[in-house]
Design a protein around this motif. Structure first.
Motif, PDB file in Angstrom:
ATOM      1  N   LEU A   1      31.011  38.252  76.346  1.00 30.99           N
ATOM      2  CA  LEU A   1      29.671  37.460  76.256  1.00 30.99           C
ATOM      3  C   LEU A   1      29.816  36.162  76.110  1.00 30.99           C
ATOM      4  N   THR A   2      28.878  35.234  76.605  1.00 31.86           N
ATOM      5  CA  THR A   2      29.042  33.802  76.336  1.00 31.86           C
ATOM      6  C   THR A   2      27.623  33.505  75.535  1.00 31.86           C
ATOM      7  N   MET A   3      27.765  32.948  74.388  1.00 27.87           N
ATOM      8  CA  MET A   3      26.624  32.495  73.536  1.00 27.87           C
ATOM      9  C   MET A   3      26.476  31.019  73.370  1.00 27.87           C
ATOM     10  N   VAL A   4      25.482  30.594  72.905  1.00 28.35           N
ATOM     11  CA  VAL A   4      25.264  29.316  72.600  1.00 28.35           C
ATOM     12  C   VAL A   4      24.437  29.023  71.071  1.00 28.35           C
ATOM     13  N   ASP A   5      25.524  28.454  70.088  1.00 27.34           N
ATOM     14  CA  ASP A   5      24.920  28.068  68.956  1.00 27.34           C
ATOM     15  C   ASP A   5      24.534  26.662  68.714  1.00 27.34           C
ATOM     16  N   LEU A   6      22.991  26.858  68.586  1.00 29.13           N
ATOM     17  CA  LEU A   6      22.375  25.600  68.553  1.00 29.13           C
ATOM     18  C   LEU A   6      22.348  24.836  67.099  1.00 29.13           C
ATOM     19  N   PRO A   7      22.267  23.609  66.934  1.00 28.19           N
ATOM     20  CA  PRO A   7      21.909  22.703  65.627  1.00 28.19           C
ATOM     21  C   PRO A   7      20.683  23.525  65.007  1.00 28.19           C
ATOM     22  N   SER A   8      20.968  23.673  63.712  1.00 28.35           N
ATOM     23  CA  SER A   8      19.792  24.151  62.774  1.00 28.35           C
ATOM     24  C   SER A   8      18.228  23.538  62.984  1.00 28.35           C
ATOM     25  N   ILE A   9      17.410  24.296  62.724  1.00 32.62           N
ATOM     26  CA  ILE A   9      15.904  23.773  63.042  1.00 32.62           C
ATOM     27  C   ILE A   9      15.868  22.852  61.593  1.00 32.62           C
ATOM     28  N   THR A  10      15.772  21.630  61.635  1.00 34.44           N
ATOM     29  CA  THR A  10      15.591  20.658  60.493  1.00 34.44           C
ATOM     30  C   THR A  10      14.125  20.140  60.563  1.00 34.44           C
ATOM     31  N   ARG A  11      13.123  20.502  59.936  1.00 32.35           N
ATOM     32  CA  ARG A  11      11.804  19.806  59.993  1.00 32.35           C
ATOM     33  C   ARG A  11      11.433  18.534  59.304  1.00 32.35           C
ATOM     34  N   VAL A  12      12.445  18.520  58.129  1.00 26.04           N
ATOM     35  CA  VAL A  12      12.247  17.165  57.339  1.00 26.04           C
ATOM     36  C   VAL A  12      13.800  16.313  57.474  1.00 26.04           C
ATOM     37  N   PRO A  13      13.583  15.052  57.852  1.00 27.39           N
ATOM     38  CA  PRO A  13      14.957  14.504  57.961  1.00 27.39           C
ATOM     39  C   PRO A  13      15.477  14.327  56.475  1.00 27.39           C
ATOM     40  N   VAL A  14      17.001  14.456  56.353  1.00 28.84           N
ATOM     41  CA  VAL A  14      17.264  14.003  54.994  1.00 28.84           C
ATOM     42  C   VAL A  14      18.030  12.844  55.293  1.00 28.84           C
ATOM     43  N   GLN A  15      18.527  12.025  54.051  1.00 33.11           N
ATOM     44  CA  GLN A  15      18.948  10.882  53.911  1.00 33.11           C
ATOM     45  C   GLN A  15      20.398  10.682  55.098  1.00 33.11           C
ATOM     46  N   GLY A  16      20.356   9.998  56.111  1.00 31.57           N
ATOM     47  CA  GLY A  16      21.444   9.855  57.045  1.00 31.57           C
ATOM     48  C   GLY A  16      20.979  10.415  58.200  1.00 31.57           C
ATOM     49  N   GLN A  17      19.844  11.107  58.523  1.00 32.00           N
ATOM     50  CA  GLN A  17      19.425  11.566  59.798  1.00 32.00           C
ATOM     51  C   GLN A  17      18.203  10.663  60.104  1.00 32.00           C
ATOM     52  N   VAL A  18      18.098  10.746  61.768  1.00 28.61           N
ATOM     53  CA  VAL A  18      16.977   9.832  62.137  1.00 28.61           C
ATOM     54  C   VAL A  18      15.698  10.583  62.014  1.00 28.61           C
ATOM     55  N   ASP A  19      14.573   9.743  61.932  1.00 28.18           N
ATOM     56  CA  ASP A  19      13.373  10.210  61.586  1.00 28.18           C
ATOM     57  C   ASP A  19      12.776  11.616  62.674  1.00 28.18           C
ATOM     58  N   ASP A  20      13.061  11.444  63.824  1.00 33.19           N
ATOM     59  CA  ASP A  20      12.618  12.216  64.775  1.00 33.19           C
ATOM     60  C   ASP A  20      13.879  13.505  65.071  1.00 33.19           C
ATOM     61  N   ILE A  21      14.477  13.914  64.061  1.00 30.40           N
ATOM     62  CA  ILE A  21      15.609  14.915  64.065  1.00 30.40           C
ATOM     63  C   ILE A  21      14.739  16.215  64.546  1.00 30.40           C
ATOM     64  N   TYR A  22      13.516  16.437  64.159  1.00 31.20           N
ATOM     65  CA  TYR A  22      12.903  17.758  64.376  1.00 31.20           C
ATOM     66  C   TYR A  22      12.715  17.849  65.987  1.00 31.20           C
ATOM     67  N   GLU A  23      12.306  16.610  66.535  1.00 30.35           N
ATOM     68  CA  GLU A  23      11.917  16.542  68.052  1.00 30.35           C
ATOM     69  C   GLU A  23      13.254  16.640  68.686  1.00 30.35           C
ATOM     70  N   GLN A  24      14.388  16.158  68.231  1.00 31.23           N
ATOM     71  CA  GLN A  24      15.576  15.980  69.064  1.00 31.23           C
ATOM     72  C   GLN A  24      16.073  17.447  69.099  1.00 31.23           C
ATOM     73  N   ILE A  25      16.039  18.302  67.894  1.00 32.29           N
ATOM     74  CA  ILE A  25      16.376  19.737  68.000  1.00 32.29           C
ATOM     75  C   ILE A  25      15.532  20.674  68.545  1.00 32.29           C
ATOM     76  N   PHE A  26      14.438  20.121  68.872  1.00 31.27           N
ATOM     77  CA  PHE A  26      13.465  21.064  69.527  1.00 31.27           C
ATOM     78  C   PHE A  26      13.813  20.819  71.044  1.00 31.27           C
ATOM     79  N   ASP A  27      14.038  19.512  71.590  1.00 32.24           N
ATOM     80  CA  ASP A  27      14.499  19.112  72.901  1.00 32.24           C
ATOM     81  C   ASP A  27      15.451  19.787  73.261  1.00 32.24           C
TER      82      ASP A  27
END
Length: 183
Positions: A155-181
């Motif tokens: 098999l080949t599988m892709v593990d993606l970053p977790s869906i993060t709706r609200v940025p925590v300290q140290g994350q950019v404000d548009d983290i949700y949009e980046q993960i969605f992309d």
């Protein structure tokens, strides 16, 4: 009842005489998976061509990496916080040649690095830091883990970053949009 009274022609051998169905399917699927992986390596998806992909998507701490660990039989980075910060492509290849110890190789940034099973989680963390930087940032650059091991499914599988709706300290404000992309 004594089986010695039965003629030998009635004795049925229950041991399989041919490989299990999974092995025969793997033999036919492996060349196709290798072709798709080769196309993926050429970044053909950036040209708008879609390739078949098994993708693991979900919220933080929902067990995505644990599912992949179960399939691959190796330990991956996990715990509290965001650990999968880049798309991790796991290429599992059933290979009886590696029955005692698996062959593990990380591919990223034009490098190919062999790693040991006991240190694969640490090696993934170091590679992720090199790709996405230290901290809590993410990147859409790929990290590939090739696992050649006896008994794993092809098999080949892709593990993606977790869906993060609200940025925590140290994350950019548009983290949700980046993960969605990335998804």
């Amino acid at each position: 009842m004594d089986n010695s009274s039965f003629p030998q022609s009635l004795v049925i051998d229950l041991a399989p005489s041919s490989p299990p169905i999974v092995a025969s399917i793997n033999d036919r699927i492996r060349p196709l998976l290798d072709s798709v992986d080769g196309l993926r390596h050429l970044n053909i998806m950036q040209e708008g061509i879609q390739l078949p992909t098994i993708v693991v998507v979900g919220d933080q701490s929902s067990g995505k990496s644990s599912v992949l660990e179960s399939l691959a039989g190796i330990s991956l980075p996990k715990g509290q916080g965001i650990f999968t910060r880049v798309p991790l492509i796991m290429r599992l290849q059933n290979n009886p040649q590696f029955s005692t110890a698996p062959h593990l190789c990380l591919e990223y940034n034009g490098k190919s690095i062999e790693v040991h099973e006991v240190s694969v989680a640490d090696a993934i963390i170091l590679a992720t830091d090199e790709i996405a930087g230290h901290g809590k940032g993410i990147s859409n650059k790929l990290l590939t883990l090739l696992v050649k091991k006896n008994g794993v499914p092809d098999l080949t599988m892709v593990d993606l970053p977790s869906i993060t709706r609200v940025p925590v300290q140290g994350q950019v404000d548009d983290i949700y949009e980046q993960i969605f992309d990335i998804i």
